[in-house]
Design a protein around this motif. Sequence first.
Motif, mmCIF file in Angstrom:
data_model
loop_
_atom_site.group_PDB
_atom_site.id
_atom_site.type_symbol
_atom_site.label_atom_id
_atom_site.label_comp_id
_atom_site.label_asym_id
_atom_site.label_seq_id
_atom_site.Cartn_x
_atom_site.Cartn_y
_atom_site.Cartn_z
ATOM 1 N N ASP A 1 58.082 55.587 3.686
ATOM 2 C CA ASP A 1 57.959 57.003 4.005
ATOM 3 C C ASP A 1 59.270 57.567 4.556
ATOM 4 N N LEU A 2 59.898 56.828 5.455
ATOM 5 C CA LEU A 2 61.137 57.366 6.025
ATOM 6 C C LEU A 2 62.284 57.313 5.017
ATOM 7 N N ILE A 3 62.249 56.347 4.124
ATOM 8 C CA ILE A 3 63.286 56.273 3.082
ATOM 9 C C ILE A 3 63.197 57.508 2.181
ATOM 10 N N ARG A 4 61.964 57.882 1.866
ATOM 11 C CA ARG A 4 61.777 59.109 1.072
ATOM 12 C C ARG A 4 62.230 60.333 1.873
ATOM 13 N N HIS A 5 61.817 60.368 3.123
ATOM 14 C CA HIS A 5 62.103 61.550 3.946
ATOM 15 C C HIS A 5 63.604 61.740 4.146
ATOM 16 N N TYR A 6 64.300 60.644 4.404
ATOM 17 C CA TYR A 6 65.741 60.745 4.668
ATOM 18 C C TYR A 6 66.577 60.492 3.416
ATOM 19 N N LYS A 7 65.886 60.412 2.270
ATOM 20 C CA LYS A 7 66.547 60.289 0.959
ATOM 21 C C LYS A 7 67.569 59.142 0.934
ATOM 22 N N LEU A 8 67.103 57.975 1.376
ATOM 23 C CA LEU A 8 67.960 56.784 1.333
ATOM 24 C C LEU A 8 67.775 56.122 -0.023
ATOM 25 N N ASP A 9 68.812 55.567 -0.521
ATOM 26 C CA ASP A 9 68.740 54.893 -1.815
ATOM 27 C C ASP A 9 68.347 53.437 -1.577
#
Lengths: 576, 248
Positions: free
Chosen positions: A411-419
């Motif tokens: 969820d946080l990877i999506r939110h902070y747009k991490l690859d």
Amino acid sequence: MLNATPVRSQKAARVIDRMSKKLNRQIAGSLAACVHCGLCTSSCHYVQTNPDDPTYAPAYKADRIRKIFKRHFDWTGRVFPWWVGAASVYTDADLEELKDVAFGKCTNCRRCSINCPMGVDFATANRMMRGLLVSVGVMPEGVAVVSKDQWEIGNQMGVLKEEYLDTLEWMSEELSAELEDPTAVIPVDVADADVVYAINPREVKYDPRTIADAAKIFHLAGESWTMPSEGWDMTNFGLFSGDDDLGGAVARRLYEKVVELRGRKLVISECGHGYRSTRCEGPNWAGMDVPFEMESSVLTMLRYIREGRITVDKSRNTTPVTFHDSCNNARSCGLYEEPRELLDLVVTDFREMYPNRSENYCCTGGGGAMSMSEYTPRRLKSARVKAEQLAATGAKVVVTSCHNCVDGLSDLIRHYKLDMQVTQLVNLVATAAVVPARVAVPAAAGRPAPSLAGRRILVVDDEPDVLVFYRSVLEDHGATVVEAADGETALALARREKPDLVTLDLSMPGTDGGMVFEALRRDDTLTDVPVCIITGRPELRRLIYDRAVRPPEGYLDKPVDDETLLRNVRKILEVT
Amino acid sequence: MSELLHFAEHRLQETALAVMASVYALRLVWLFRFRAGRDRQAPTGSRPPAMARGLLYSWLNVGMPWAMESTRTQAGLYAQFVVFHLGVTAAILLSFVIPYAPHWLDSRALVFGFEGVIGAAFVVGLMRFYRRLSQPTMRAISTPDDYFSLALLTVWFLLAVLAAPNRPETNEPILLAYFFMTAFFLLYVPFSKISHYLYYPFTRYYLGRTLTHRGVYPIRRGPASAAVEGRRVLAADAHRRPERSPTC
């Protein structure tokens, strides 16, 4: 005029009464010993992302509990309440405020506890407060729903026995096909096995590949193993809700099943809170001494490799990976070195995350936070600490031994747009595992993938790129694809095209996926059409599962790869 | 020496100490009335955990600033903690030296020592007061007892510094103030947050017992946690691992 004594609500009175039964010496000591030095403040990820809001400070949060303790159980607080900050709770609104702190501002990660010079274990006190609030029905809706499922259905995601056994059978078939070995199956309820393997219902519902990967490893290791048909859920929402009765009942259910099967060892799949609940806290809640050994599957896999029972080729995992220590594993169970030893054996490029091990930051989805959608904005804001930690590693994959962390990190990877992608050790070990000659699959002997020819699939998503991806994958395998970019169009197309399957996004402008789903279910002509939810926002699950209609046939978290999409579509359509 | 000062140095202190000890005893009875939790889980590790080592680690934790991130990364606060508590120890010691071994204070070096340590603690007390008043988080977690206890100790340090030379013939009012303040301090402590040291062995025992049994204590850090603490880390460190026996 004399001030009248405030009237205490029934719930508030019960909380105070039950507190006297819940307090033990460790918690009482923790509540009495805090000197308000403030050293713990910076250890909390909520504080780091809300530096101007003192209400997130661990000592402040602990004081919400401490003030009640002092007012009712410590005589300085009884005699001089104002002087020592003692105060009672009177109204249901007071309890709601406590709920906001105990559930919404703390993930019980225990990071402040190990950073307190006095040894004040705030996380344990906070869990006690959660339990007191739950006992009077004051809790986030998600906690109530999940607890109810675990009480009534036996697992926290409401997976029915048929669904569970069906998934095991499906994964069994996948494994047999992958290894070209009819003996490569998932044994169920086999008595006297050396290993009884218990899993997280999330694996059945959203990530069945982990079951197949674990089965592959057990098979390759030549293990005598089985999975129980009942009592198979090793997770325990009692840890999050603070409800010791639920914790004890769930733990006992699993222990009794292992005893019934005469299993020698209970192996717990990768799940931080499941491991802590089953191995560490469960015997305390259940009030029983467990007559068999329990270990994490991380240790089992590590042992198989060390003993030469499985051979691994780390060159199959070359993507840079980092490891996220689950709070429950590392900070409460001491399981942090073995995952690294295992990673060293199965990946070529491991990059440490800082801080790590028992000092790691929470995934921010812990303590049941993923089921409390009302606190999602808070959670995602606090996740900036974790996002920065992840980004600093430069890794493309974050590995974790916890299903809760998988959801929180995704969820946080999506939110902070991490690859980055999230995976678990079992997936990496299964990929690296070398299939020996006796079960080797000849390169040219692979069976052709089952075709989806003749199947009409309605894909619904408001992101054009996603629609293009689904269409290309499904059409490449023979399906006829119909697209809809919003809810209204989806319903119109469904009524016109009568698809064999609908894949449905939840978050869409206008009529959202939940409304479309219910409309499909309530339409007599479409009610039997299977639906697979594919969403990037797992916290919206409640849009589906709270509805009084039959649950969806499938559920996938975005991002979804082509293999996962096809496997699930084939399963739902029973194309084998 | 006046009779009043003699009373303040002896009978008053002894009475205050007796009251303090009695209240502490009651405090311990109160704490022990809460049941102790039991940990049924199998110990972590193939061998029994080194419980004695873990407990020692927990108890000595406060003396190992490297052991916790909160003290590693807030070295200034930790240093204040050390100075402040050394000051408390010295000021208490002084309250025994003056009545029972006044000849020790014939040594100017020892007097300077008391003055230096307690004086530094006085400065730290002022700094702590400023921190508690100026930081919103500290204000939010502070009770009247927190402010009063800190103020009490800070003023007491000042009086102890002034009393250290022990010159009753010229400085009796200061000595009287110091001993009356000490008596008040002894009487107030069991009712205040200053009694935290009474609980310290217990809170750290229970946390240490649990975390040692579960293989968490002593905490093992990754090779380069220092990277996030502002220190330079060699890339080679990333491949080093702390040694550890297999668990579970």
